[in-house]
Each structure stands twice: as C-alpha cells, then as structure tokens.
Design an enzyme around this catalytic site. Structure first.
Site, PDB file in Angstrom:
ATOM      1  N   ILE A  92     -11.463 -22.499  -6.048  1.00 51.48           N
ATOM      2  CA  ILE A  92     -11.721 -23.702  -6.727  1.00 51.48           C
ATOM      3  C   ILE A  92     -13.085 -23.772  -7.241  1.00 51.48           C
ATOM      4  O   ILE A  92     -14.031 -23.725  -5.982  1.00 51.48           O
ATOM      5  CB  ILE A  92     -10.866 -24.832  -5.877  1.00 51.48           C
ATOM      6  CG1 ILE A  92      -9.518 -24.508  -5.882  1.00 51.48           C
ATOM      7  CG2 ILE A  92     -11.251 -26.136  -6.190  1.00 51.48           C
ATOM      8  CD1 ILE A  92      -8.825 -25.482  -4.995  1.00 51.48           C
ATOM      9  N   HIS A 109      -2.372 -21.820 -16.042  1.00 49.21           N
ATOM     10  CA  HIS A 109      -1.474 -21.726 -14.893  1.00 49.21           C
ATOM     11  C   HIS A 109      -0.251 -21.714 -15.178  1.00 49.21           C
ATOM     12  O   HIS A 109       0.377 -22.152 -16.304  1.00 49.21           O
ATOM     13  CB  HIS A 109      -1.978 -23.352 -14.337  1.00 49.21           C
ATOM     14  CG  HIS A 109      -1.145 -23.541 -13.033  1.00 49.21           C
ATOM     15  ND1 HIS A 109      -1.648 -23.275 -11.933  1.00 49.21           N
ATOM     16  CD2 HIS A 109       0.066 -24.036 -12.945  1.00 49.21           C
ATOM     17  CE1 HIS A 109      -0.697 -23.583 -10.979  1.00 49.21           C
ATOM     18  NE2 HIS A 109       0.207 -24.071 -11.439  1.00 49.21           N
TER      19      HIS A 109
HETATM   20  C1  GAR Z   1      -1.281 -15.660 -13.921  1.00 52.69           C
HETATM   21  O1  GAR Z   1      -0.122 -15.703 -13.777  1.00 52.69           O
HETATM   22  C2  GAR Z   1      -2.035 -16.862 -13.911  1.00 52.69           C
HETATM   23  O2  GAR Z   1      -1.407 -17.946 -14.558  1.00 52.69           O
HETATM   24  C3  GAR Z   1      -2.066 -17.085 -12.329  1.00 52.69           C
HETATM   25  O3  GAR Z   1      -2.530 -15.964 -11.826  1.00 52.69           O
HETATM   26  C4  GAR Z   1      -1.871 -15.017 -12.670  1.00 52.69           C
HETATM   27  C5  GAR Z   1      -2.886 -14.070 -13.057  1.00 52.69           C
HETATM   28  O4  GAR Z   1      -2.479 -12.602 -13.654  1.00 52.69           O
HETATM   29  N1  GAR Z   1      -3.138 -18.128 -12.242  1.00 52.69           N
HETATM   30  C6  GAR Z   1      -2.984 -19.213 -11.194  1.00 52.69           C
HETATM   31  O5  GAR Z   1      -1.719 -19.289 -10.579  1.00 52.69           O
HETATM   32  C7  GAR Z   1      -3.879 -20.029 -11.296  1.00 52.69           C
HETATM   33  N2  GAR Z   1      -3.732 -21.136 -10.037  1.00 52.69           N
HETATM   34  P1  GAR Z   1      -3.377 -11.838 -14.274  1.00 52.69           P
HETATM   35  O6  GAR Z   1      -4.600 -11.530 -13.423  1.00 52.69           O
HETATM   36  O7  GAR Z   1      -2.698 -10.541 -14.705  1.00 52.69           O
HETATM   37  O8  GAR Z   1      -4.085 -12.482 -15.395  1.00 52.69           O
END
Ligand code: GAR
Length: 193
Positions: A92, A109
């Site tokens: 954060i 998100h």
């Molecule tokens: C994604 O699903 C994103 O939305 C989530 O983490 C993942 C990252 O995937 N983010 C959150 O939960 C933020 N609160 P990635 O590293 O393959 O893009």
C-alpha cells in the site's frame, strides 16, 4: 499522446507483460520505461529484463516505507515517468506518496469494486457465493481500493468455479481491461495537450 509508464509489480507480472506487449505492438502509443518490484524474487522482473526494460528492486522487507517511497519517487522522476501502473503490486502506498502523483497512479483489482476489496478478492467472491465478480481499474488515492473507478468488467461465476478457475477467468478480462483503460487515458491526455 503516449505516456512514459512505470509498472510496479510484486509477482508474476502477467498484466505487466501484457502492457509491455501492447506498447511494443503499437496498440498503445505509450512506452513502458521502468519496472519496479518490491520483491526481489518477483518473476515479472525476469520477464521485464527479456524486453530490455530497466528494472529496479526496492525490497519492502528491508526498507522502511519512507525510504522505499523516497527511492521510488527519485527513480520515477529520473525517468520522467508520467503514469504509474500498479499490476499485482501488493504494497500500500502512503497518503503522502499518492498525493505527489495525483491521477497518475492506476491499479487493477480482481473484483467489481467496491465489493471484495483487499487481499484474495477471488476467494472472497467464491466464499460469498457471488453470482458474478470481475475486475476494476481505478485511480489510486489514499483509501485502499477506494480511488475513482475508471472502468470495470463483469465475469459470471458458475457453480463449478473455484478460486483458481475464477482467478483465471478474471485475469483474462484484466488483460483486456487495462489496455482499454490505457487507450482511453491516452486519448484524454492527447486532448489535454
Ligand atoms: C491480478 O489478478 C491483479 O488484479 C491482482 O494480482 C494479480 C496479479 O497478477 N492484484 C490485486 O489483488 C491487488 N489488490 P499478475 O502479476 O499476473 O499481473
């Protein structure tokens, strides 16, 4: 008009890779100039290096938040970054930092905000027997997952879905949504110039 984008990651970096490719293939007129991870072992760092993008590790375990953010701010300014995309960045950012970059930080998100904020949003959707969830791209302000929503995409949840299958379905939509939002912002930015 294109942005000079910095992408902040903590892990896999599939959204990051998707944005880099959209820039490289000229689907976007922006460029990804920097990737910063708060985790030294984030797989996305390797991916970014393959694309010859400058990467930095600011280890949030060993750095106090103030030092972390002051180093981050310096790196961003040095690279003339004018848009920061959080993509699976699980730290954060403080009120002070966010204020320095007004409407210049985006986050994706994996839920339809304001539902299922915070960690494990897909698990929250399954546990709450939600009929649908999805993803949201929003500006980052000082309220966690609370900044102005730019766009969202609904994903239906079937009775067969579990956290894993839902996460995969949502991720596919995340990739499309982030690019759609960046295109829109490029257009708006062009008009403002
Ligand atoms: C994604 O699903 C994103 O939305 C989530 O983490 C993942 C990252 O995937 N983010 C959150 O939960 C933020 N609160 P990635 O590293 O393959 O893009």
């Amino acid at each position: 008009m294109g942005f000079r984008i910095a992408i902040l990651i903590s892990g896999r970096g599939s959204n990051m890779k998707n944005i880099i490719e959209a820039c490289n293939k000229k689907k976007l007129c922006s460029s990804v100039n920097l990737v910063v991870s708060n985790k030294s072992n984030a797989y996305g760092l390797k991916v970014a290096s393959k694309y010859k993008i400058e990467t930095h590790i600011l280890d949030s375990k060993s750095l106090a938040t103030e030092s972390f953010e002051s180093l981050l701010d310096k790196i961003l300014k040095k690279n003339n970054i004018n848009l920061i995309c959080l993509a699976g960045f699980m730290k954060i950012l403080s009120k002070g930092f966010v204020k320095k970059w007004p409407k210049m930080i985006l986050n994706i998100h994996p839920s339809i905000l304001p539902y299922f904020k915070g960690l494990n949003a897909q698990k929250q959707a399954i546990e709450n027997n939600a009929k649908y969830s999805g993803c949201t791209v929003h500006f980052v302000n000082d309220v966690m997952d609370g900044g102005e929503i730019i766009d969202q995409k609904i994903v239906n949840i079937s009775t067969h879905d579990d956290e894993d299958s839902l996460s995969k379905k949502i991720l596919m939509e995340e990739h499309k949504l982030y690019i759609k939002v960046l295109k829109k912002l490029e257009k708006d930015y062009g008009k403002s110039k």
